[in-house]
Write a protein that holds these residues in place. Structure first.
Motif, PDB file in Angstrom:
ATOM      1  N   PHE A   6       0.952  -1.117  -0.094  1.00  0.00           N
ATOM      2  CA  PHE A   6       0.192  -0.241   0.351  1.00  0.00           C
ATOM      3  C   PHE A   6       0.868   1.691  -0.170  1.00  0.00           C
ATOM      4  O   PHE A   6       2.217   1.149   0.001  1.00  0.00           O
ATOM      5  CB  PHE A   6      -0.710  -0.169   1.471  1.00  0.00           C
ATOM      6  N   ASP A  62       0.816   3.016   2.593  1.00  0.00           N
ATOM      7  CA  ASP A  62       2.077   3.717   3.636  1.00  0.00           C
ATOM      8  C   ASP A  62       2.590   2.491   3.897  1.00  0.00           C
ATOM      9  O   ASP A  62       1.352   0.948   3.711  1.00  0.00           O
ATOM     10  CB  ASP A  62       1.000   3.967   5.104  1.00  0.00           C
ATOM     11  N   VAL A  97       2.400   0.145   6.532  1.00  0.00           N
ATOM     12  CA  VAL A  97       0.738  -0.923   7.343  1.00  0.00           C
ATOM     13  C   VAL A  97       1.659  -2.067   7.790  1.00  0.00           C
ATOM     14  O   VAL A  97       1.886  -2.959   7.567  1.00  0.00           O
ATOM     15  CB  VAL A  97       0.192  -1.337   5.921  1.00  0.00           C
ATOM     16  N   PHE A 130       3.152  -3.523  11.151  1.00  0.00           N
ATOM     17  CA  PHE A 130       2.494  -3.936  12.675  1.00  0.00           C
ATOM     18  C   PHE A 130       3.520  -3.433  13.457  1.00  0.00           C
ATOM     19  O   PHE A 130       4.484  -4.286  13.801  1.00  0.00           O
ATOM     20  CB  PHE A 130       1.606  -5.462  12.787  1.00  0.00           C
ATOM     21  N   ASP A 131       3.480  -2.513  14.483  1.00  0.00           N
ATOM     22  CA  ASP A 131       3.701  -1.862  15.437  1.00  0.00           C
ATOM     23  C   ASP A 131       4.276  -2.733  16.761  1.00  0.00           C
ATOM     24  O   ASP A 131       5.592  -2.271  16.628  1.00  0.00           O
ATOM     25  CB  ASP A 131       3.418  -0.823  16.128  1.00  0.00           C
ATOM     26  N   ARG A 191       7.965  -8.126   3.122  1.00  0.00           N
ATOM     27  CA  ARG A 191       6.326  -8.461   3.306  1.00  0.00           C
ATOM     28  C   ARG A 191       5.545  -9.135   2.391  1.00  0.00           C
ATOM     29  O   ARG A 191       5.315 -10.212   2.011  1.00  0.00           O
ATOM     30  CB  ARG A 191       5.713  -7.603   4.497  1.00  0.00           C
TER      31      ARG A 191
END
Lengths: 268, 295
Positions: free
Chosen positions: A87, A89, A91, A93-94, A152
């Motif tokens: 995407f 951003d 995106v 996972f923190d 990813r």
């Protein structure tokens, strides 16, 4: 386009209308992508390029028409994990480290830990983030985060990579560097790429084919094959042929992309 | 400029570690508060002001009277007050911890159920909110009457109190869990869809981790609420083993020995703070988030 291999993506007469406001986001789209193609979708806001990308990914259901990916209906392809997506951003996972973010799709596919670790290691090398496995996303720059996101998307070696303005939020220099990296990754892996962008020069630099879309209703205004040889380099952007192709895309956008908003007109 | 430069060149060994400085700050605040208490006392007693209330040894005993009361037995031939209070605090802590656990689990489960169904949300949320508008004191006797006979021997008495504490605990946890689970980034949800992720996978890999900061801020509230719930729950149960019993007891002697009720209040407050700190510590361990979003 080569007629030999069956297309990775085949879009037949796809129309998408949104009931709210009776908007026709896509009208009668036909498009086929051969294996290994790098196709950019370009057009002003509201031309439906992101919608088209989501229709390919079965994230939005078309109102009419069919989409097949790897010869299967789009829904089947999604549940088979036939594509990776990036995407605008990252995106990420923190709460996961870089390595665990890259490993997320592998977890979803049920890979065991050892296999995951080995693949994540490879992906980190591929996107040149070797020393950052145990960092958390907030410790990385925007460009590095987007490289994690690409790693990813590619971790499970999907045949198809969908990219929705992946470098749109980055500064020009980072963007051009990541363009080069993306091309090198693409050539190593040989996947097929659908790349949505606002930038004419980015589309021409990366793609083997540029699909120009026009808004209201969203449709394909024309296609420009990009005959610049691969591998492309920084000098490609300075070649006369590059400028000719940029001009060709720009003219197509200008003449066929009627109803442009003033700021979109200015941006061309 | 020169000041800043001087400050920057202070030798490192002169600066105390962060934990020591924080502890010093806490102690300083306590000292200031105690000082203000005594100052207020002194001003009001010397001037004879009676607004908003008359200040004397009964309404505001000296700090040192309260401190001294800890060391002395409340009644002859009894252990010191502090040892009695600590035992009672332990008992109340047991009730509160059990209530906190029950309430947290129920609250979390409610949040998880409600996030998956808008219909249930519409149907149940008003009642969940409504449950908290009923004063706990009105509910507590009924809970005792209903729950106690059903409990096995070792849970008799305090088990019902734990249920009352749970009644105060589940609410903030349910509401915040729901909000936290709903706060997942739509694009992250879209990403999970590209993996054809099951609801279960979306819940555990995305929604729950996203919700943790919300859940923990609720747990912090719930931790102190569970102590309050346990103390209040002891009142209708007639339990003498906890701080609630002690408060009722010392209330009756307030006009003679106010320091004992004050001492009990100090212990009750300390218990609430201890519960709060345990949750904060757990949050530090569990929640991995960008430093600036940690509070």
């Amino acid at each position: 386009m080569s007629d030999a291999a069956p297309p990775v993506v085949r879009i037949d007469g796809v129309t998408k209308t949104f009931p709210q406001g009776n908007v026709t986001a896509l009208q009668e789209i036909d498009l086929a992508l051969a294996p290994g193609e790098f196709v950019s979708l370009i057009g002003p806001s509201g031309c439906g390029k992101s919608t088209l990308l989501r229709v390919i990914g079965d994230l939005i259901e078309p109102t009419a028409g069919t989409v097949t990916v790897n010869g299967k209906p789009a829904r089947q392809a999604r549940s088979d994990g036939d594509y990776g997506i990036v995407f605008q951003d990252a995106v990420l996972f923190d709460w996961r480290t870089v390595a665990k973010n890259i490993g997320l799709p592998l977890e979803m596919l049920g890979w065991d830990r050892a296999k995951r670790r080995a693949r994540v290691e490879e992906m980190l090398e591929l996107v040149e983030l070797g020393g950052f496995a145990d960092h958390h996303p907030w410790q990385l720059s925007g460009g590095m985060q987007q490289r994690v996101s690409i790693a990813r998307a590619l971790a499970f070696e999907p045949a198809l990579l969908l990219m929705d303005e992946p470098f749109g939020a980055l500064d020009e220099m980072t963007r051009e560097r990541l363009n080069l990296e993306l091309l090198s990754i693409w050539q190593q892996l040989g996947s097929t790429v659908v790349f949505v962008t606002h930038s004419i020069s980015e589309a021409v630099f990366l793609s083997s084919r540029v699909v120009v879309m026009s808004p209201r209703p969203g449709r394909i205004a024309g296609t420009v094959p990009i005959d610049l040889p691969y591998p492309r380099a920084v000098e490609t952007r300075e070649a006369p042929r590059f400028f000719e192709l940029v001009t060709e895309v720009r003219e197509l956008l200008r003449t066929r992309g009627e109803h442009l908003l003033p700021e979109e007109e200015a941006a061309l | 400029m020169t000041n800043a430069a001087a400050a920057a060149t202070v030798p490192h060994r002169l600066r105390l570690p962060g934990s020591v400085r924080r502890a010093a700050a806490v102690l300083a605040v306590v000292a200031v508060l105690l000082g203000l208490w005594e100052l207020y006392r002194w001003v009001w007693t010397t001037t004879g002001w009676t607004w908003p209330f008359l200040v004397n040894d009964v309404s505001m005993p000296h700090v040192w009277t309260i401190v001294k009361a800890f060391g002395e037995p409340a009644q002859v031939n009894q252990p010191s007050l502090i040892s009695i209070l600590l035992h009672k605090a332990l008992f109340t802590a047991k009730e509160a911890a059990a209530g906190f656990g029950i309430g947290a689990v129920i609250g979390f489960a409610l949040g998880v159920i409600l996030v998956h169904s808008r219909l249930l949300q519409r149907g149940f949320l008003p009642y969940i909110v409504g449950s908290q508008t009923i004063p706990i004191l009105a509910i507590a006797p009924m809970v005792v009457v209903w729950v106690n006979p059903r409990l096995p021997g070792p849970l008799q008495g305090w088990g019902a109190v734990a249920v009352i504490a749970a009644y105060l605990t589940f609410f903030p946890v349910a509401i915040n869990t729901l909000r936290g689970l709903q706060s997942a980034d739509p694009r992250a949800l879209e990403l999970m869809r590209t993996y054809a992720a099951s609801r279960w996978a979306v819940l555990w890999k995305l929604r729950v981790p996203t919700s943790l900061p919300y859940v923990f801020s609720a747990l912090r509230l719930a931790a102190t609420a569970s102590v309050v719930g346990a103390i209040i729950g002891e009142l209708p149960s007639g339990l003498q083993d906890g701080l609630g019993g002690a408060i009722i007891n010392f209330n009756q002697y307030y006009s003679l020995e106010p320091q004992e009720l004050w001492a009990t209040n100090v212990i009750a407050a300390a218990l609430g703070i201890a519960f709060f700190l345990v949750v904060v510590a757990a949050e530090r361990i569990v929640v991995r988030r960008a430093p600036e979003t940690l509070t």
